[in-house]
Design a protein around this motif. Structure first.
Motif, PDB file in Angstrom:
ATOM      1  N   VAL A   1       0.668  -1.263  -0.311  1.00 38.70           N
ATOM      2  CA  VAL A   1       0.059   0.334   0.201  1.00 38.70           C
ATOM      3  C   VAL A   1       0.801   1.209   0.223  1.00 38.70           C
ATOM      4  CG1 VAL A   1      -1.990   1.828   1.659  1.00 38.70           C
ATOM      5  CG2 VAL A   1      -1.910  -1.423   0.950  1.00 38.70           C
ATOM      6  N   GLY A   2       0.226   2.406  -0.911  1.00 31.60           N
ATOM      7  CA  GLY A   2       1.594   3.804  -1.456  1.00 31.60           C
ATOM      8  C   GLY A   2       2.675   3.613  -2.102  1.00 31.60           C
ATOM      9  N   THR A   3       2.669   2.441  -3.030  1.00 37.40           N
ATOM     10  CA  THR A   3       3.057   1.898  -4.082  1.00 37.40           C
ATOM     11  C   THR A   3       2.983   3.037  -4.940  1.00 37.40           C
ATOM     12  OG1 THR A   3       4.535  -0.123  -3.025  1.00 37.40           O
ATOM     13  CG2 THR A   3       4.875   0.952  -5.304  1.00 37.40           C
TER      14      THR A   3
ATOM     15  N   ILE B   1      -2.587  -1.837   8.836  1.00 40.20           N
ATOM     16  CA  ILE B   1      -3.179  -1.531   7.551  1.00 40.20           C
ATOM     17  C   ILE B   1      -4.641  -0.386   7.183  1.00 40.20           C
ATOM     18  CG2 ILE B   1      -3.943  -3.607   7.015  1.00 40.20           C
ATOM     19  CD1 ILE B   1      -1.956  -0.920   4.772  1.00 40.20           C
ATOM     20  N   LEU B   2      -5.352  -1.123   8.111  1.00 41.89           N
ATOM     21  CA  LEU B   2      -6.292  -0.748   8.252  1.00 41.89           C
ATOM     22  C   LEU B   2      -6.903   1.192   8.937  1.00 41.89           C
ATOM     23  CD1 LEU B   2      -8.987  -3.079   9.396  1.00 41.89           C
ATOM     24  CD2 LEU B   2      -8.987  -2.207   6.720  1.00 41.89           C
ATOM     25  N   ASP B   3      -5.676   1.533  10.114  1.00 45.70           N
ATOM     26  CA  ASP B   3      -5.532   2.406  10.311  1.00 45.70           C
ATOM     27  C   ASP B   3      -4.181   3.500   9.403  1.00 45.70           C
ATOM     28  OD1 ASP B   3      -6.641   2.239  12.802  1.00 45.70           O
ATOM     29  OD2 ASP B   3      -5.321   0.928  13.412  1.00 45.70           O
ATOM     30  N   THR B   4      -3.582   3.444   8.587  1.00 45.35           N
ATOM     31  CA  THR B   4      -2.265   3.515   7.985  1.00 45.35           C
ATOM     32  C   THR B   4      -2.642   3.625   6.234  1.00 45.35           C
ATOM     33  OG1 THR B   4      -1.111   2.038   7.610  1.00 45.35           O
ATOM     34  CG2 THR B   4      -0.529   3.799   9.435  1.00 45.35           C
ATOM     35  N   TYR B   5      -3.721   2.887   5.468  1.00 44.92           N
ATOM     36  CA  TYR B   5      -3.774   2.778   4.188  1.00 44.92           C
ATOM     37  C   TYR B   5      -3.777   4.147   3.514  1.00 44.92           C
ATOM     38  CZ  TYR B   5      -9.386   3.164   4.397  1.00 44.92           C
ATOM     39  OH  TYR B   5     -10.245   3.193   4.181  1.00 44.92           O
ATOM     40  N   LYS B   6      -4.761   4.837   4.405  1.00 54.30           N
ATOM     41  CA  LYS B   6      -5.700   6.245   3.800  1.00 54.30           C
ATOM     42  C   LYS B   6      -3.442   7.178   3.934  1.00 54.30           C
ATOM     43  CE  LYS B   6      -8.588   6.850   6.451  1.00 54.30           C
ATOM     44  NZ  LYS B   6      -9.969   7.596   6.851  1.00 54.30           N
ATOM     45  N   GLU B   7      -3.148   7.755   4.641  1.00 51.54           N
ATOM     46  CA  GLU B   7      -1.880   8.020   5.133  1.00 51.54           C
ATOM     47  C   GLU B   7      -0.827   7.265   3.947  1.00 51.54           C
ATOM     48  OE1 GLU B   7       2.026   9.447   8.767  1.00 51.54           O
ATOM     49  OE2 GLU B   7      -0.491   7.604   9.078  1.00 51.54           O
ATOM     50  N   LYS B   8      -0.152   6.204   3.385  1.00 47.50           N
ATOM     51  CA  LYS B   8       0.312   6.141   2.922  1.00 47.50           C
ATOM     52  C   LYS B   8      -0.251   6.501   1.134  1.00 47.50           C
ATOM     53  CE  LYS B   8       2.376   1.666   5.756  1.00 47.50           C
ATOM     54  NZ  LYS B   8       1.718   0.355   5.904  1.00 47.50           N
ATOM     55  N   ARG B   9      -1.395   5.879   1.627  1.00 41.92           N
ATOM     56  CA  ARG B   9      -2.061   6.760  -0.093  1.00 41.92           C
ATOM     57  C   ARG B   9      -1.459   8.195  -0.196  1.00 41.92           C
ATOM     58  NH1 ARG B   9      -7.239   3.165  -1.198  1.00 41.92           N
ATOM     59  NH2 ARG B   9      -7.249   1.213  -0.865  1.00 41.92           N
ATOM     60  N   ALA B  10      -1.921   8.740   0.628  1.00 46.79           N
ATOM     61  CA  ALA B  10      -1.529  10.181   0.579  1.00 46.79           C
ATOM     62  C   ALA B  10      -0.019  10.432   0.135  1.00 46.79           C
ATOM     63  CB  ALA B  10      -1.974  10.791   1.315  1.00 46.79           C
ATOM     64  N   GLN B  11       0.964  10.098   1.222  1.00 46.35           N
ATOM     65  CA  GLN B  11       2.048  10.410   0.419  1.00 46.35           C
ATOM     66  C   GLN B  11       3.201   9.939  -0.941  1.00 46.35           C
ATOM     67  OE1 GLN B  11       3.674  11.726   3.050  1.00 46.35           O
ATOM     68  NE2 GLN B  11       5.405  11.852   1.428  1.00 46.35           N
ATOM     69  N   ALA B  12       1.997   9.174  -1.258  1.00 46.58           N
ATOM     70  CA  ALA B  12       2.600   8.117  -2.504  1.00 46.58           C
ATOM     71  C   ALA B  12       2.586   9.939  -3.469  1.00 46.58           C
ATOM     72  CB  ALA B  12       1.578   7.836  -3.112  1.00 46.58           C
ATOM     73  N   LEU B  13       1.488  10.635  -3.133  1.00 45.13           N
ATOM     74  CA  LEU B  13       0.439  11.573  -4.484  1.00 45.13           C
ATOM     75  C   LEU B  13       1.854  12.680  -3.681  1.00 45.13           C
ATOM     76  CD1 LEU B  13      -3.049  11.682  -4.406  1.00 45.13           C
ATOM     77  CD2 LEU B  13      -1.104  10.611  -5.151  1.00 45.13           C
ATOM     78  N   TYR B  14       2.185  13.043  -2.953  1.00 45.53           N
ATOM     79  CA  TYR B  14       3.053  14.267  -1.949  1.00 45.53           C
ATOM     80  C   TYR B  14       4.274  13.556  -2.257  1.00 45.53           C
ATOM     81  CZ  TYR B  14      -0.644  15.819   1.506  1.00 45.53           C
ATOM     82  OH  TYR B  14      -2.424  16.044   1.391  1.00 45.53           O
ATOM     83  N   SER B  15       4.530  12.876  -2.586  1.00 46.47           N
ATOM     84  CA  SER B  15       6.112  12.406  -3.086  1.00 46.47           C
ATOM     85  C   SER B  15       5.944  12.684  -3.699  1.00 46.47           C
ATOM     86  CB  SER B  15       6.304  10.884  -2.534  1.00 46.47           C
ATOM     87  OG  SER B  15       5.438   9.844  -3.158  1.00 46.47           O
ATOM     88  N   GLU B  16       4.772  12.859  -5.066  1.00 46.18           N
ATOM     89  CA  GLU B  16       5.255  12.836  -6.242  1.00 46.18           C
ATOM     90  C   GLU B  16       5.167  14.187  -6.562  1.00 46.18           C
ATOM     91  OE1 GLU B  16       3.111  12.172 -10.639  1.00 46.18           O
ATOM     92  OE2 GLU B  16       2.763  10.356  -8.964  1.00 46.18           O
ATOM     93  N   ASP B  17       4.429  14.912  -6.281  1.00 50.09           N
ATOM     94  CA  ASP B  17       4.108  16.323  -5.765  1.00 50.09           C
ATOM     95  C   ASP B  17       5.201  16.871  -6.167  1.00 50.09           C
ATOM     96  OD1 ASP B  17       3.790  19.346  -5.700  1.00 50.09           O
ATOM     97  OD2 ASP B  17       3.283  18.954  -3.671  1.00 50.09           O
ATOM     98  N   GLU B  18       6.352  16.229  -5.188  1.00 49.25           N
ATOM     99  CA  GLU B  18       7.873  17.109  -4.498  1.00 49.25           C
ATOM    100  C   GLU B  18       9.379  16.522  -5.808  1.00 49.25           C
ATOM    101  OE1 GLU B  18       8.389  14.807  -1.016  1.00 49.25           O
ATOM    102  OE2 GLU B  18       6.984  15.710   0.635  1.00 49.25           O
TER     103      GLU B  18
END
Length: 591
Positions: free
Chosen positions: A246-248, A527-544
């Motif tokens: 998740v988050g890849t 994972i049920l607590d962190t999946y949104k954060e991991k998906r969000a980080q995938a987008l923030y890292s692409e922005d960076e």
């Protein structure tokens, strides 16, 4: 934190007081078969009886998902009595279940089949009359089939927890019980916002998105120019369908897959997101300086727009008149792009890959037709795209990383990428509004005060060249209602509000891959607590990683205005990129 001493299968443990037996067992390394543990326990009524165990101090067997631990409790999970009881609970559910698994869209992700295998449930143990079946296929986004429903109540809880709504409920009693909108209405005859959150939590195929794969297949075979565009949140989650963590981020492989599926052009909806910021940011500045309904509220989320039309018809003037990014881009494809390519718009078929089920209904809105042509012809979800990839025999993880088509609308900025996260539209807009007001770029570029992946309300105040802009962000209608009621009561202190229909934003849309701990053995227990954060980080890292991170710096957007639209909010831009809303009579609080 107080601890209690318990025993599980004769072994002593210390666990946190207040935990349920199911939670305590998980913390101690035991996985009690259940249906609610896989999805945050949203079916917390203990009604399915799949997680039965023996526990001292209780009379008989108890549902471990609702029964709390206490000092000195001894728990037996694998006793013959508990094992047999769990098996019979599942067998009883199977006796009233449509077992046409091969044709079910949930095949491979069915939690009922999973617990049947774990408990050793046998087919045909209980035979008899089945409950009456109710099937609803009228809604553009959702399908309901009660022959697959196990009455767990998860969908009911999710609608209430995420939106404060009660679209779904239990109808009738006893053997005749089924889940539906009130009075067994279709979704289209109820104030359902078509968000698909109920689909995300359904353990079987009783609730699914309305598939448009066949429509896309037919368009490709017809010889039309079939153009596909993918939303930013899709790239953050599509890899999960092919066993990536998740988050890849899988942007390049997703593009390669879309080309191999036969699409003529593969574009990024981030171009449309940049275009949205130019229009929406200008609209906000016009309202601030020339007057207009404030606070202005974003209009990218069709689930939120549906909610507003159903429940807050008096506040519709507060919504930005901007179309959502994929609808803007579809309109541009069938006008400017068609003109530049010398193609009749009637010969163009636009497909949007979305994390969202509500987009299926959005594309059919009568307001989203330009010069007699629908802006977007078909919407498929992230899950549907994965089905098409598997059906084509494409080995996703072996694909090369390819890039978007670069002609006319290939460029995008980091601001467009973060649209997929709650707070992202706000942040992207403020980057451009800051520049418009000051002539300088916002430093630092990241406006972290508006970031956060959880549902709820966040707020911030920014001093932009002497102008204080108060903003708020909400995702999920339960949170949005608080802000809307403040506006209705004349108590709102904000100038700009972002609202997303799904908790956490598009990364948690109703069309995204299912997050089920039972099918994700390589993910951590949280994972049920962190999946949104991991998906969000995938987008923030692409922005960076982007060289250009502000929408007003997109060179192809600038060229579109120079050659075709004139300027943001021009008459031409309004004809092509803006829309209207209407209160849904019969549902609205205010007529």
């Amino acid at each position: 934190m107080s601890l209690v001493n318990i025993k599980i299968e004769g072994q002593p443990y210390q666990v946190e007081a207040g935990l349920t037996i199911l939670e305590a067992a998980k913390a101690c390394g035991y996985e009690i078969p259940s249906l609610c543990a896989f999805n945050h326990g949203e079916c917390n009524q203990g009604s399915c009886r799949v997680c039965l165990v023996e526990a001292t101090g209780a009379r008989g067997l108890v549902a471990s998902c609702v029964y709390p631990v206490n000092e000195g409790m001894e728990i037996k999970i694998s006793s013959p009595k508990a094992t047999e009881a769990r098996r019979r609970s599942v067998e009883l559910m199977l006796s009233n279940h449509n077992k046409n698994c091969q044709q079910c869209d949930k095949n491979g992700q069915c939690e009922l089949l999973h617990v049947a295998q774990v408990t050793g449930a046998r087919e045909g143990v209980y035979e008899g009359v089945h409950s009456e079946t109710h099937i609803d296929t009228l809604a553009p986004g959702l399908v309901r089939d009660t022959s697959k429903c196990i009455l767990c109540g998860r969908c009911i809880a999710r609608c209430s927890n995420a939106h404060g709504m009660g679209i779904l409920g239990f109808e009738n009693r006893g053997f005749a019980t089924f889940v539906s909108p009130a009075e067994n209405r279709s979704f289209v005859d109820s104030p359902c916002i078509q968000c698909g959150q109920c689909v995300n939590v359904c353990p079987t195929g009783a609730l699914m998105e309305q598939s448009e794969i066949a429509k896309v297949d037919a368009a490709i075979k017809s010889g039309k120019h079939v153009i596909v565009q993918a939303a930013p949140a899709v790239r953050a989650a599509i890899g999960e369908e092919f066993d990536n963590p998740v988050g890849t981020p899988c942007t390049g492989k997703m593009i390669a897959a879309l080309r191999r599926l036969g699409f003529e052009k593969v574009y990024d909806v981030n171009f449309g997101a940049d275009l949205t910021i130019m229009e929406e940011g200008t609209e906000l500045l016009n309202r601030l300086t020339n007057g207009g309904a404030l606070p202005m509220i974003t209009s990218c989320s069709p689930g939120w727009v549906n909610y507003a039309e159903y429940n807050y018809g008096d506040l519709l003037p507060h919504l930005s008149s901007c179309k959502s990014p994929h609808e803007m881009q579809g309109a541009v494809i069938k006008s400017y792009w068609a003109q530049e390519k010398g193609i009749d718009p009637k010969d163009i078929f636009v497909v949007s890959v979305m994390p969202c089920v509500a987009k299926k209904a959005e594309k059919d809105r009568e307001q989203l037709v330009t010069n007699g042509n629908k802006d977007v012809d078909a919407v498929i979800t992230t899950r549907e795209l994965a089905k098409m990839i598997r059906r084509a025999g494409i080995i996703f993880n072996r694909l090369p990383d390819e890039d978007w088509d670069q002609d006319i609308m290939g460029d995008y900025t980091g601001a467009g990428v973060i649209f997929g996260v709650t707070g992202g539209v706000m942040e992207a807009a403020l980057r451009t509004v800051y520049f418009k007001l000051t002539g300088k770029e916002c430093e630092p570029i990241e406006i972290k005060a508006v970031r956060g992946h959880d549902a709820g309300i966040r707020e911030a105040s920014l001093d932009i060249n002497g102008t204080t802009v108060n903003v708020a962000i909400a995702s999920g209608m339960k949170s949005a209602k608080v802000l809307l009621d403040e506006i209705r009561e004349g108590k709102s202190k904000y100038q700009f509000i972002e609202i997303m229909g799904c908790p956490g934003g598009c990364i948690n849309g109703g069309g995204q891959p299912y997050v089920r701990s039972c099918f994700m053995p390589n993910e951590a227990d949280d994972i049920l607590d962190t999946y949104k954060e991991k998906r969000a980080q995938a987008l923030y890292s692409e922005d960076e990683r982007q060289v250009l991170r502000q929408s007003h710096k997109n060179p192809q957007v600038a060229e579109l205005y120079e050659k075709y639209l004139g300027e943001p909010n021009s008459h031409k831009a309004h004809e092509l990129l803006h829309t209207t809303y209407a209160a849904r009579e019969g549902f609205n609080d205010v007529k």
